[in-house]
Design an enzyme around this catalytic site. Structure first.
Site, short mmCIF file in Angstrom:
data_model
loop_
_atom_site.label_atom_id
_atom_site.label_comp_id
_atom_site.label_asym_id
_atom_site.label_seq_id
_atom_site.Cartn_x
_atom_site.Cartn_y
_atom_site.Cartn_z
N ARG A 30 -86.03 11.41 6.47
CA ARG A 30 -84.89 11.72 5.59
C ARG A 30 -84.44 13.16 5.78
NH1 ARG A 30 -87.82 7.53 3.51
NH2 ARG A 30 -86.73 5.98 2.23
N SER A 169 -86.78 -2.47 -1.07
CA SER A 169 -86.89 -1.70 0.17
C SER A 169 -86.30 -0.31 -0.01
CB SER A 169 -86.16 -2.43 1.31
OG SER A 169 -85.95 -1.52 2.39
N GLN A 171 -86.03 1.79 2.36
CA GLN A 171 -85.17 2.06 3.52
C GLN A 171 -83.74 1.64 3.23
OE1 GLN A 171 -87.16 -0.09 6.64
NE2 GLN A 171 -88.66 1.53 7.00
N ASP A 321 -97.63 0.01 2.77
CA ASP A 321 -98.14 0.60 4.00
C ASP A 321 -99.66 0.78 4.00
OD1 ASP A 321 -95.60 0.68 5.05
OD2 ASP A 321 -95.24 2.75 4.48
N ARG A 394 -100.35 0.94 12.15
CA ARG A 394 -101.24 0.86 10.99
C ARG A 394 -102.38 -0.15 11.20
NH1 ARG A 394 -98.81 4.54 7.79
NH2 ARG A 394 -96.54 4.43 7.68
C1 S3P Z 1 -90.31 3.27 4.17
C2 S3P Z 1 -90.23 2.15 3.37
C3 S3P Z 1 -91.07 0.98 3.59
C4 S3P Z 1 -92.28 1.31 4.44
C5 S3P Z 1 -91.93 2.10 5.65
C6 S3P Z 1 -91.26 3.39 5.27
C7 S3P Z 1 -89.40 4.38 3.87
O1 S3P Z 1 -90.31 -0.01 4.25
O2 S3P Z 1 -92.97 0.15 4.79
O3 S3P Z 1 -93.10 2.39 6.39
O4 S3P Z 1 -89.60 5.51 4.37
O5 S3P Z 1 -88.45 4.18 3.09
P1 S3P Z 1 -89.32 -0.99 3.47
O6 S3P Z 1 -88.17 -0.19 2.96
O7 S3P Z 1 -88.88 -2.00 4.49
O8 S3P Z 1 -90.13 -1.60 2.38
#
Ligand code: S3P
Length: 435
Positions: A30, A169, A171, A321, A394
């Site tokens: 980010r 999510s 992300q 994770d 992982r």
């Molecule tokens: C992450 C969100 C998670 C995680 C990934 C990193 C992030 O994924 O599993 O390793 O930095 O926002 P999802 O958004 O698909 O749950």
């Protein structure tokens, strides 16, 4: 990502020592993106050393952002270009990184040009509908391979949306907040389960105003378009999801003593600490500080009796994770570990439910695999075996931890996929082990 390397892990008698973790992967991605669309320079200390976060920087570079690594100071310097990026002359290679392709798609959707986003074999199998649908509703035109990468994103001025995310999510939430910067009006995003909030905290650190509130078990965020970002100086806190491997190694040995300074303690990431403490691990946190809105502390941990745990509902999202390494130590707990409501694990860098079950079985464990999780009985002994990373960082690291208490040596195929998030993992683990 499928790598040929193999690494042998021998059992240990104990783990002891102090580890400075590389910068958190979620925050590094980010900050790398935000620094690129900010005005003025940013100085990012302790940026993640993983290949995934390098993919983010490479994509920002292809979009015209100048950045430089200062390895002697463990710093990345980024010259922000403001909200207007340059059209890339080649495809944006996101490598193995779901975070890069999903979050960056929110930024390129706001640019008046077309970007092609590609990734490796694993990334090319991962679902992107979750960003394609809302970004299309905002006005971007996105072509994909049946909802999977490569993506061709034709962007421009976007419309704000009011969007309730169907999948938990972070992300996707961050992608839409980033897109909201390029939209006319106010974008509102609602999640029914609270996910990591580094997008929200990072945007504020770069000077963006947003409104947040809790909604039942989830949250709502509103962001107004057209806001300008300003560059920052930041130190990225140590990655708690990488620390999870050492904490779980410590959990396996009653005499273990670990110190982890400058570790991320953000409450949306720290559920692992509660679960480990409930299972009997001794954990204490000192020197708690807030840096650029993120909680950071020093952590001391030591082993104890290990009972067992059930991970379900909101916990499965909060621990998404860390579940691989919890599963890897599950046979050594008294009552075992059950994971439910975690079908998202099937669409990570590998199908993590299948990967965990396969490796545990190779090491002699009894495992019940389910569509949305697994049940691993406790009080089982493991033997050394040849296991596979399935090209998933992982999974490689999780089974290095299980190997510490196995009877005999464990050979991990594709172990160098650990470099996706933590290139120095095996050396660091080795230095902590007493044999
Ligand atoms: C992450 C969100 C998670 C995680 C990934 C990193 C992030 O994924 O599993 O390793 O930095 O926002 P999802 O958004 O698909 O749950």
């Amino acid at each position: 990502m499928k790598l040929a390397s193999e690494t042998l892990v021998r059992p240990a008698r104990n783990v002891r020592g102090s580890v400075q973790l590389p910068g958190d992967k979620s925050i590094s991605h980010r900050y790398g993106m935000l620094a690129g669309i900010a005005e003025g320079p940013s100085r990012l200390e302790n940026y993640s050393t993983g290949a995934d976060c390098a993919s983010t920087l490479a994509c920002m570079g292809a979009l015209g952002v100048k950045w430089e690594r200062k390895p002697d100071q463990n710093v990345i310097e980024v010259q922000g270009r403001g909200l207007n990026l340059a059209a890339p002359s080649e495809a944006l290679d996101c490598g193995n990184s779901g975070s890069t392709i999903r979050m960056l798609s929110g930024i390129v959707a706001g640019q008046p040009f077309t970007s092609e986003m590609i990734g490796d074999e694993s990334l090319s199998r991962r679902p992107m509908e979750r960003v394609i649908k809302p970004l299309t509703a905002m006005g971007a035109a996105i072509e994909s391979q049946g909802g999977k990468p490569p993506l061709r994103v034709s962007g421009g001025r976007l419309k704000a949306i009011d969007y309730k995310m169907p999948v938990a999510s972070a992300q996707v939430k961050t992608c839409l907040l980033f897109a909201g910067l390029f939209a006319d009006g106010e974008t509102r995003i609602e999640e029914s389960v609270r996910t990591r909030d580094h997008g929200e905290i990072g945007l504020r650190a770069f000077g963006v105003q947003l409104q947040r509130k809790s909604v039942d078990a989830g949250s709502e965020v509103r962001i107004r378009g057209g806001q300008r970002l300003r560059g920052i100086e930041a130190r990225v806190p140590g990655d708690l999801s990488s620390a999870a491997f050492f904490l779980c190694a410590g959990a396996l040995f009653p005499e273990s003593e670990l110190t982890l300074p400058n570790l991320l303690m953000n409450p949306t990431r720290a559920r692992l600490l509660d679960i480990l403490m409930q299972m009997g691990v001794r954990i204490s946190v000192t020197q708690l500080d807030e840096i650029n809105g993120e909680l950071v502390g020093s952590l001391q941990a030591g082993g104890g009796a290990l009972t067992g745990a059930t991970i379900a509902g909101a916990d499965s999202a909060a621990l998404i994770d860390e579940i691989p390494v919890l599963a890897a130590i599950a046979p050594f707990t008294e009552k075992g570990i059950e994971v439910r409501d975690a079908k998202e694990l099937r669409v990570k860098e590998s199908d993590r439910i299948a990967s965990m079950a396969s490796n545990l079985r190779k090491m002699g464990a009894e495992v019940e695999e389910r569509e949305d999780g697994l049940k691993i009985p406790g009080s089982q002994a493991l033997h050394g075996a040849e296991v596979d990373s399935f090209g998933d960082h992982r999974i490689a690291m999780a089974f290095a931890i299980a190997a510490l208490r196995a009877d005999g040596e464990t050979l991990i195929q594709g172990a160098d996929s650990a470099a996706i998030s933590y290139p120095a993992f095996f050396q660091t683990l080795d230095a902590l082990c007493e044999r």
